[in-house]
Design a protein around this motif. Structure first.
Motif, PDB file in Angstrom:
ATOM      1  N   VAL A   1      -4.619  -3.327   0.322  1.00  0.00           N
ATOM      2  CA  VAL A   1      -5.410  -3.842   1.373  1.00  0.00           C
ATOM      3  C   VAL A   1      -6.243  -5.029   1.457  1.00  0.00           C
ATOM      4  N   ASN A   2      -6.829  -5.247   0.104  1.00  0.00           N
ATOM      5  CA  ASN A   2      -7.545  -6.702  -0.203  1.00  0.00           C
ATOM      6  C   ASN A   2      -6.240  -7.761  -0.267  1.00  0.00           C
ATOM      7  N   ASN A   3      -5.175  -7.428  -0.764  1.00  0.00           N
ATOM      8  CA  ASN A   3      -4.029  -8.429  -0.934  1.00  0.00           C
ATOM      9  C   ASN A   3      -3.554  -8.922   0.265  1.00  0.00           C
ATOM     10  N   VAL A   4      -3.391  -7.757   1.423  1.00  0.00           N
ATOM     11  CA  VAL A   4      -2.638  -8.115   2.670  1.00  0.00           C
ATOM     12  C   VAL A   4      -3.812  -8.888   3.518  1.00  0.00           C
ATOM     13  N   LYS A   5      -5.075  -8.750   3.276  1.00  0.00           N
ATOM     14  CA  LYS A   5      -6.210  -9.444   4.051  1.00  0.00           C
ATOM     15  C   LYS A   5      -6.063 -10.789   3.569  1.00  0.00           C
TER      16      LYS A   5
ATOM     17  N   GLU B   1      -5.955   5.908  -4.073  1.00  0.00           N
ATOM     18  CA  GLU B   1      -6.859   5.089  -3.482  1.00  0.00           C
ATOM     19  C   GLU B   1      -7.190   3.924  -4.007  1.00  0.00           C
ATOM     20  N   SER B   2      -7.153   3.507  -5.387  1.00  0.00           N
ATOM     21  CA  SER B   2      -7.409   2.285  -5.845  1.00  0.00           C
ATOM     22  C   SER B   2      -6.307   1.294  -5.758  1.00  0.00           C
TER      23      SER B   2
ATOM     24  N   CYS C   1       0.649  -1.130   0.046  1.00  0.00           N
ATOM     25  CA  CYS C   1       0.028   0.040  -0.007  1.00  0.00           C
ATOM     26  C   CYS C   1       0.877   1.315   0.114  1.00  0.00           C
ATOM     27  N   SER C   2       2.121   1.061  -0.489  1.00  0.00           N
ATOM     28  CA  SER C   2       2.894   2.208  -0.381  1.00  0.00           C
ATOM     29  C   SER C   2       2.568   3.293  -1.769  1.00  0.00           C
TER      30      SER C   2
END
Length: 380
Positions: free
Chosen positions: A66-70, A59-60, A54-55
């Motif tokens: 964030v979805n990748n991390v989750k 916003e997209s 997320c660096s």
């Protein structure tokens, strides 16, 4: 309103400087909060993943990251109660990727390095010597990693582990470039850097007065100063133990206070050094419950707090870990001062021993730190 505008523009300037000087090493704390609520991993592991995916200011890209991390946490993080299920999946599929805390030791008899998985509960897994030589923290208490595992059972070599490590990627900083940090620091004023330090532990400096800022920064001293003995007693909900448990991969929190000399200092039967040799900071939660199973435990602790060394068996050992003691004060400070002392929560053999109290370098008055509410936490 004018004050609010000044603070906002000041924060925008800090954010700009951070992006210029520490690009790829910063993380948005609001993302940490949103994921932390559903993931039982330390904050520093979560933030490393967010820093990777997320660096960006787009916003997209952030949403996709964030979805990748989750997804990575849901699919690969090993919960201790699911260890057997993961091992079974590894056997069925032949390969599986896990997120776990890995410790490596050298097996001198076989002349090979072997890895131990904390949550997965497996040990003696062969690992290439490339990894411990490149990431030396694997040998010093272990680090969190993403590990690609393979399963290959060989009938002829039943003594060999059927599990192999194909690839290992650390997901917490394996080492820190202090030179780079110092160069970046030159671009910030003292007030700006204080804000950044407080944000790094999740707090918003704009919501705190000057005294509260310094008290929170004092909590970080044991993480940067060798053999620094700190005590903080105060009311609940002021985040006394959170810093030592979640924020730094180099500190450990001993919950409940129950420990042994072998665990804390030196195990004479195994000839291995304890927590003070493996960590930068050893914190005791709930000082009222500190209890050594060995009679000489507190005496050895006093010796260590005074000199940074302790005697076990025939030799003297030295270590650099700082000691932190945190606990709750349930009465008002005025009542405590009239009836006993500000060290009242400690067990008798510590709280009334002047030799022990003389070894404290700092006492943080926890009752001066506000009970944290949602507005105290940063979204920057």
């Amino acid at each position: 309103m004018d004050d609010c505008k000044v603070i906002t523009s000041n924060n925008d300037e800090i954010n700009r400087k951070l992006r210029v000087n520490f690009d790829g090493k910063i993380v948005r704390k609001d993302l940490t909060k949103s994921i932390k609520e559903g993931a039982n991993v330390p904050v520093y592991v979560l933030e490393f993943l967010l820093g990777q995916y997320c660096s960006s200011e787009d916003e997209s890209i952030i949403e996709e990251g964030v979805n990748n991390v989750k997804r990575i946490l849901a699919d690969n993080y090993v919960r201790p109660d699911e260890a057997e299920k993961i091992k079974s999946l590894l056997r069925q599929r032949g390969s599986y990727t896990v997120i776990d805390r890995i410790t490596v030791h050298l097996n001198i008899k076989k002349d090979t390095y072997e890895a131990e998985f904390s949550n997965l509960g497996i040990k003696d897994v062969p690992i290439s010597e490339i990894y411990p030589s490149k990431f030396d923290r694997l040998l010093c208490g272990g680090i969190w990693c993403i590990v690609q595992l393979e399963y290959m059972y060989n009938e002829e070599e039943k003594n060999m582990s059927p599990i192999f490590i194909r690839k290992l990627t650390p997901i917490q900083m394996p080492h820190i470039d202090i030179g780079e940090l110092k160069e970046g620091r030159k671009e910030f004023t003292k007030e700006e850097w204080m804000k950044i330090l407080l944000r790094s532990i999740g707090m918003e400096a704009d919501e705190l007065n000057e005294r509260e800022k310094w008290l929170l920064i004092a909590r970080m001293l044991p993480l940067v100063e060798n053999n620094f003995n700190l005590c903080e007693l105060g009311p609940r909900s002021t985040g006394k133990s959170h810093l030592y448990k979640e924020i730094s991969p180099n500190s450990i929190l001993v919950s409940g206070g129950q420990t042994t000399v072998a665990n804390l200092f030196y195990n004479m039967s195994r000839k291995t050094v304890g927590l003070v040799g493996l960590w930068d900071c050893v914190a005791f939660d709930e000082v009222a419950g500190i209890n050594f199973k060995d009679k000489d435990g507190i005496q050895i602790m006093k010796d260590y707090m005074a000199s940074g060394s302790f005697a076990r068996g025939k030799e003297e050992k030295a270590a650099s870990a700082s000691m932190v003691f945190v606990g709750n004060i349930n009465q008002s400070v005025d009542v405590l001062l009239k009836t006993s002392s500000l060290f009242d929560p400690f067990p008798n053999e510590m709280g009334t021993d002047t030799a022990f109290l003389d070894r404290m370098h700092c006492y943080i008055p926890g009752w001066e730190i506000p009970k944290f509410r949602p507005h105290h936490f940063t979204n920057s």
